[in-house]
Design an enzyme around this catalytic site. Structure first.
Site, PDB file in Angstrom:
ATOM      1  N   HIS A   1       0.751  -1.174  -0.076  1.00 21.70           N
ATOM      2  CA  HIS A   1       0.109   0.045   0.032  1.00 21.70           C
ATOM      3  C   HIS A   1       1.044   1.284   0.004  1.00 21.70           C
ATOM      4  CE1 HIS A   1      -4.024  -1.437   0.722  1.00 21.70           C
ATOM      5  NE2 HIS A   1      -3.568  -2.544   1.157  1.00 21.70           N
TER       6      HIS A   1
ATOM      7  N   LYS B   1       0.669  14.387   1.497  1.00 19.04           N
ATOM      8  CA  LYS B   1      -0.850  14.861   0.992  1.00 19.04           C
ATOM      9  C   LYS B   1      -0.863  16.096   0.840  1.00 19.04           C
ATOM     10  CE  LYS B   1      -3.075  10.636   2.913  1.00 19.04           C
ATOM     11  NZ  LYS B   1      -3.856   9.901   1.948  1.00 19.04           N
TER      12      LYS B   1
ATOM     13  N   LYS C   1      -9.004  13.671   4.332  1.00 18.15           N
ATOM     14  CA  LYS C   1      -8.057  12.611   4.172  1.00 18.15           C
ATOM     15  C   LYS C   1      -7.243  12.759   5.441  1.00 18.15           C
ATOM     16  CE  LYS C   1      -6.776  13.794  -0.029  1.00 18.15           C
ATOM     17  NZ  LYS C   1      -6.632  12.504  -0.571  1.00 18.15           N
ATOM     18  N   ARG C   2      -6.436  11.723   5.807  1.00 16.87           N
ATOM     19  CA  ARG C   2      -5.508  11.778   7.072  1.00 16.87           C
ATOM     20  C   ARG C   2      -4.542  12.958   6.673  1.00 16.87           C
ATOM     21  NH1 ARG C   2      -1.911   8.113   6.971  1.00 16.87           N
ATOM     22  NH2 ARG C   2      -2.353   7.358   4.906  1.00 16.87           N
TER      23      ARG C   2
ATOM     24  N   THR D   1      -8.488   6.253  -2.476  1.00 18.32           N
ATOM     25  CA  THR D   1      -9.862   6.129  -2.635  1.00 18.32           C
ATOM     26  C   THR D   1     -10.864   7.085  -2.366  1.00 18.32           C
ATOM     27  OG1 THR D   1      -9.995   5.134  -0.217  1.00 18.32           O
ATOM     28  CG2 THR D   1      -9.600   3.604  -1.857  1.00 18.32           C
TER      29      THR D   1
ATOM     30  N   LYS E   1     -14.551   8.372  -4.095  1.00 17.68           N
ATOM     31  CA  LYS E   1     -15.913   8.525  -3.421  1.00 17.68           C
ATOM     32  C   LYS E   1     -16.468  10.106  -4.199  1.00 17.68           C
ATOM     33  CE  LYS E   1     -14.091   6.835   0.546  1.00 17.68           C
ATOM     34  NZ  LYS E   1     -13.217   7.116   1.990  1.00 17.68           N
TER      35      LYS E   1
HETATM   36  C1  PLP Z   1     -11.904   6.925   2.015  1.00 18.47           C
HETATM   37  C2  PLP Z   1     -11.360   7.578   3.506  1.00 18.47           C
HETATM   38  C3  PLP Z   1     -10.197   7.737   3.620  1.00 18.47           C
HETATM   39  C4  PLP Z   1      -9.244   7.674   2.336  1.00 18.47           C
HETATM   40  O1  PLP Z   1      -9.078   8.817   1.819  1.00 18.47           O
HETATM   41  P1  PLP Z   1      -7.875   9.211   0.836  1.00 18.47           P
HETATM   42  O2  PLP Z   1      -8.208  10.588   0.428  1.00 18.47           O
HETATM   43  O3  PLP Z   1      -7.862   8.173  -0.088  1.00 18.47           O
HETATM   44  O4  PLP Z   1      -6.626   9.200   1.580  1.00 18.47           O
HETATM   45  C5  PLP Z   1      -9.608   8.133   4.980  1.00 18.47           C
HETATM   46  N1  PLP Z   1     -10.379   8.191   5.911  1.00 18.47           N
HETATM   47  C6  PLP Z   1     -11.775   7.987   5.617  1.00 18.47           C
HETATM   48  C7  PLP Z   1     -12.696   8.245   6.839  1.00 18.47           C
HETATM   49  C8  PLP Z   1     -12.315   7.726   4.643  1.00 18.47           C
HETATM   50  O5  PLP Z   1     -13.744   7.421   4.265  1.00 18.47           O
END
Ligand code: PLP
Length: 788
Positions: free
Chosen positions: A332, A527, A521-522, A629, A633
């Protein structure tokens, strides 16, 4: 006999448990009772699925994280009972929406954990025999608050009001032996209800408890963080997700925690194998495939070999070969610091029995690689399961597996050509790609019923819920003004809903006719939330000095948790909040810019954010985000990506078109070319905009309350640190192209119809990013399991 009605069942349950009726029940009481009723209803289908899976080859997903979020609404959707329950509650003086108060099960950190949850959902929906194994953390990912703009953390006591979706299975408990002590692993099973309720898979999470009658007082406590009692010592193993590993004690705990769930899970699946097929373990790979979600569960390879040898008298070589045919590994990350290695002495101390097997595998690897000659002999050192005195978990995962995969095309290429190039030389074809995906059940059907209804109406069928490729048939509406207007109306409604929610939760008002630009995101330097923040400062100054003449009012929304020990990430949160304050207190810009950092970003918050966005910020440094991911979304909910050519963004724009997204910044090859000679200080001399934005961190414009973190952030770009070059993530290098792309989107937004078309085209072309496609790929190509 007449089946009792849901209302009767619910009232009976509530009376027995809480002495109240539906009307008088508190949300958690209602949740517990409703869940109990649902669990009773699904029991036959769950038992039936278990029976069917026991008869054929099956797959297991080993993961340290499962970010399942809130289950009630998802499971009602899967069972097709949402409206029935809504009505029953309404008729009885209650409200289904009151269950919004139920907290998420946050047994994970971010994307990797959410991926695991999406995979289980897809597998159950498609009827693939895939069960999950993980840890039942006592506390999930911390709950985040803000105080004076700084992140606060409190324990996430997620089972405080019970955990009605889990069933404790004492009869399947297993003991896990650490050499100088043992613990008891007790499984809790959660149903994974496939859409339609036909198949129900299982997520089995292990909780650590003291072994019955085990006397801990015989053992000294010096290996432990403080003087914990015997009971605590056992419970420590499943207490928290990713214990702080900056100390040796923390590292020991992490290694043991990983082994804890791997050992319990391997024992469990072997018991099941023996029940059905007897003791011929060479046949294990015929009936079992285990997927390692990153390297956290890699000790399972050693544990399988150990059990086969020690408890079933197999020789090492056939035992190891059996393991190789049983395991598969998903990588990953390409970030060097995230590739797990453990100092061998420490590893030995934490899990002596595993370490002994690791050494045996190491010997065997040396012998066989040298005998094979060629690339294997040449690359033995780089590929060693023990390398430079450390247990190298990625090498162990690869050597112990029959398939390795990356999670997006670019990421897989980087694995093959750089991170794992020695492995690729030894066995070309070993490393394959399976681009990540998301489940459209949660990320469209559940979170955006308004858009779902429109899609269903336009398609004339609801089948997209299990066949997302059908969305491509919507392309014919892309130039239909009436359809685009309906689509735009849905987006406006979702923005209004989010704006209401944010007012309630964060006490900040956002006009819903603003452009919603969202980065959630985190929090991590790669990022580049910091780049977003600097760019907002730049826009702010541009508006102030009049150089930025036309600007569409924009709300910049952020949501992110920073790891508690990650000072810079926490500093970036403070920075964003200070920028919010600066902008908000300035009447000249208040009507053009809002900045909001939402608290406690989690799956449920994500459900509200992704469907209300006009722009999806996916701005990682090219080559650093394995897939992402979150980007999918947003796309699924009809949102253009403002992003770099990184991870799955590349595949997203390939599907939906460059013209419908805003792609900017240096690509991997360019960054590889300039990395050695990159001089951010020199760059800043010729970039007054970037300089002005960065200076605001240290010239008194912004105040970090005297903690010095803003200076530290500025230094991270200009001076670097012992462990990294200045501006290692190329924020300043991409600064101008980000500004340009951002302003282009900002001006495009003025033409609402044209912008709605771009949004719509993202929805239309998001079919590829269903985790149904991903899981089908794993099932057919990697696990070789059949649909049931
Ligand atoms: C989908 C999701 C992530 C992943 O987000 P990325 O933008 O791909 O890093 C992280 N936290 C939550 C709560 C999510 O639903």
């Amino acid at each position: 006999m007449k089946k009792s009605s849901l209302a009767e069942d619910l009232n009976r349950e509530l009376l027995a448990q809480c002495g109240c009726s539906i009307a008088g029940a508190k949300p958690f009481e209602l949740h517990n009772a409703l869940t109990k009723c649902l669990m009773n209803r699904i029991a036959p289908a769950w038992a039936e699925s278990k029976k069917i899976y026991q008869e054929q080859k099956r797959a297991y997903y080993f993961s340290a994280e499962f970010l399942v979020g809130r289950l009630i609404f998802n499971n009602l959707l899967a069972l097709g009972m949402t409206e029935e329950v809504r009505q029953v509650l309404r008729e009885n003086g209650s409200d289904l929406n009151s269950l919004e108060e139920i907290e998420d099960a946050a047994l994970g950190n971010g994307g990797l954990g959410r991926l695991a949850a999406c995979f289980l959902d897809s597998a159950a929906t498609l009827g693939y025999p895939l069960d999950g194994y993980g840890i039942r953390y006592r506390y999930g990912l911390f709950r985040q608050g803000l105080k004076d703009g700084f992140q606060t953390e409190t324990a996430d006591d997620w089972t405080r009001f019970g955990d009605p979706w889990s069933i404790r299975k004492d009869r399947d408990a297993a003991d896990v032996d650490f050499g100088d002590f043992s613990v008891r692993a007790v499984p809790y099973d959660m149903p994974v209800i496939g859409y339609g309720g036909r198949r129900i898979n299982t997520l089995r999470l292990w909780q650590s408890e003291p072994v019955e009658g085990f006397d801990f007082s015989k053992f000294n406590d010096q290996d432990y963080d403080g003087a914990v009692e015997g009971k605590n010592r056992a419970e420590d193993l499943s207490r928290v997700l990713y214990p702080n590993d900056s100390t040796d004690e923390g590292k020991l705990l992490r290694i043991r925690q990983q082994y804890f769930f791997c050992s319990a899970s391997v024992q469990d699946l072997l018991r099941r194998f023996v029940e059905r097929y007897g003791e011929d373990f060479t046949r294990l790979p015929e009936f079992t495939a285990i997927q390692l979600n990153d390297t956290h569960p890699t000790s399972a390879v050693c544990e399988l070999v150990r059990i086969l040898c020690e408890e079933h008298g197999m020789d090492f070589e056939p035992a190891f070969q059996t393991a190789q045919k049983t395991f598969r590994y998903t990588n990953h990350t390409v970030m060097a610091e995230a590739l797990e290695t453990w100092d061998l002495e420490l590893y030995e101390k934490a899990v002596p029995r595993v370490c002994a097997v690791l050494r045996r595998i190491d010997e065997y690897q040396k012998k066989s690689f040298l005998a094979a000659g060629g690339a294997a002999a040449k690359n033995l050192k780089a590929c060693g399961v023990i390398r430079d005195g450390a247990a190298h978990m990625a090498n162990l995962a690869i050597y112990g597996s029959c398939a390795v995969n990356g999670v997006a095309e670019l990421h897989t290429e980087i694995l093959k050509n750089s991170v794992l190039k020695e492995w690729n030389e030894i066995s070309p074809g070993l490393i394959r790609n399976e681009t990540n995906g998301i489940t459209q059940r949660r990320w469209l059907a559940l979170c955006n019923p308004e858009l779902s209804a429109l899609v269903t109406r336009l398609l004339g069928t609801k089948d997209w819920v299990t066949d997302l490729n059908l969305l491509s048939r919507l392309e014919r509406f892309a130039d239909d003004p009436a359809v685009l207007e309906q689509f735009a109306a849905v987006k406006r409604e979702k923005k209004r809903q989010l704006s209401d929610y944010i007012l309630k939760k964060e006490s900040v008002s956002i006009p819903d006719d603003f452009l919603f630009d969202i980065q959630v995101k985190r929090l991590h330097e790669y990022k580049r939330q910091f780049l977003n923040a600097l760019s907002i400062l730049d826009l702010y100054f541009g508006i102030k000095d009049g150089s930025l003449k036309s600007f569409t009012p924009t709300a910049f929304l952020f949501g992110a948790k920073a790891a508690p020990g990650y000072a810079r990430a926490k500093g970036i949160i403070k920075l964003i909040n200070e920028i919010a304050r600066l902008v908000d207190s300035d009447p000249a810009v208040r009507d053009l810019i809002r900045v909001v950092f939402v608290q406690n970003y989690n799956v449920s918050y994500a459900e509200k954010l992704v469907c209300a966005a006009d722009l999806s910020e996916q701005i990682s440094t090219a080559g650093t985000e394995a897939s992402g991911t979150g980007n999918m979304k947003f796309m699924l909910n009809g949102t253009p990506t403002l992003g770099t050519y990184d991870g799955a963004n590349i595949e997203i724009v390939r599907e939906s078109g460059f013209e419908n997204n805003y792609i900017f910044g240096a690509r991997v090859e360019e960054l590889d070319r300039i990395r050695e000679s990159y001089d951010p200080k020199a760059l800043l001399k010729n970039n007054p905009n970037a300089k002005r934005a960065l200076d605001a961190l240290t010239d008194g414009t912004l105040d970090d309350g005297g903690c010095g973190i803003f200076k530290e952030l500025s230094d991270s770009l200009l001076e670097g640190a012992s462990w990294h070059r200045p501006d290692q993530y190329f924020l300043l290098y991409d600064f101008d192209s980000y500004r340009e792309a951002r302003l282009r989107a900002n001006s495009d937004y003025l033409d609402q119809a044209a912008f709605a078309r771009k949004e719509f085209m993202n929805l239309v072309h998001s079919g590829k990013f269903s985790s149904d496609r991903t899981v089908t790929g794993y099932a057919e190509e990697i696990w070789q399991v059949q649909k049931t």
